[in-house]
Enzyme design. Structure first.
Site, PDB file in Angstrom:
ATOM      1  N   GLN A  60       0.804  -1.218   0.000  1.00 49.42           N
ATOM      2  CA  GLN A  60       0.000   0.000   0.000  1.00 49.42           C
ATOM      3  C   GLN A  60       0.844   1.279   0.000  1.00 49.42           C
ATOM      4  OE1 GLN A  60      -3.470  -0.218  -0.277  1.00 49.42           O
ATOM      5  NE2 GLN A  60      -2.858  -2.329  -0.642  1.00 49.42           N
ATOM      6  N   CYS A  61       2.118   1.163  -0.235  1.00 51.39           N
ATOM      7  CA  CYS A  61       3.025   2.304  -0.236  1.00 51.39           C
ATOM      8  C   CYS A  61       2.893   3.083  -1.545  1.00 51.39           C
ATOM      9  CB  CYS A  61       4.466   1.798  -0.074  1.00 51.39           C
ATOM     10  SG  CYS A  61       5.703   3.120  -0.037  1.00 51.39           S
ATOM     11  N   GLY A  62       3.080   4.385  -1.462  1.00 54.44           N
ATOM     12  CA  GLY A  62       3.084   5.219  -2.655  1.00 54.44           C
ATOM     13  C   GLY A  62       4.222   4.868  -3.606  1.00 54.44           C
ATOM     14  N   ALA A  64       4.936   1.748  -4.357  1.00 51.69           N
ATOM     15  CA  ALA A  64       4.670   0.372  -4.793  1.00 51.69           C
ATOM     16  C   ALA A  64       4.899   0.175  -6.288  1.00 51.69           C
ATOM     17  CB  ALA A  64       3.257  -0.057  -4.409  1.00 51.69           C
TER      18      ALA A  64
END
Length: 185
Positions: A60-62, A64
């Site tokens: 869910q990281c920016g 990703a």
């Protein structure tokens, strides 16, 4: 000799772990293993003589989008001996809500990843996976500060490079470091 704040903080975190780290073996990455997301183990000793890129990740990281770049890197260099291992972590912003095989399935489905993916692990602090505590002892000023930090292990098991989260998997610096390790074989 200057003693940097980060080195000092790392020494505070690592001091209690020093006896455990010393007991890990010969002081290189081959002493460690990870649990595979889909079950089983990933012993780094199985990759002795190969460069290994270990990346802490979060679905869910920016950042990703780097999963796709990691896949390109893997496809480009795996035949020459590069090993790439993704280590999901929830340490930064709670951006890995999934567990186990669900993480691997999400990364494979959303980003086409075919490289090994481990179980979710802590990558910083006293609860960090032993590999990450060892890496912190080797490079105390280059600790992961966010998702997608990359550690490059050389053919001899030493930590030869550390690349921050914003470092693209296909960056010239990382490609050059990988190429140097591949040429050593």
């Amino acid at each position: 000799m200057r003693f940097h704040r980060r080195q000092f903080l790392a020494s505070l975190v690592l001091a209690p772990a020093a006896p455990a780290l010393a007991a890990q073996g010969d002081g290189n990455a081959y002493s460690f293993s990870f649990d595979r997301a889909e079950g089983g183990r990933i012993p780094l000793s199985a990759y002795r003589g190969k460069p290994v890129l270990i990346v802490n990740t979060a679905t869910q990281c920016g950042l990703a989008g780097q999963f796709a770049g990691l896949e390109q890197l893997w496809l480009r260099y795996r035949e020459r001996g590069l090993v790439l291992i993704a280590v999901p972590s929830n340490d930064f912003g709670g951006q890995e809500p999934l567990d186990g095989a669900a993480i691997a399935a999400a990364v494979r489905q959303s980003h086409g990843a075919s490289y090994p993916i481990t179980q979710k692990s802590a990558v910083r602090g006293p609860q960090a996976h032993p590999f990450y505590r060892w890496a912190a002892s080797q490079r105390p000023s280059e600790l992961p500060s966010w998702n997608f930090h990359k550690y490059l292990i050389g053919r001899d098991g030493s930590l030869v490079g550390s690349f921050g989260s914003r470092s693209d998997p296909l960056s010239p610096e990382l490609i050059r470091a990988i190429g140097q390790e591949l040429e050593k074989g």
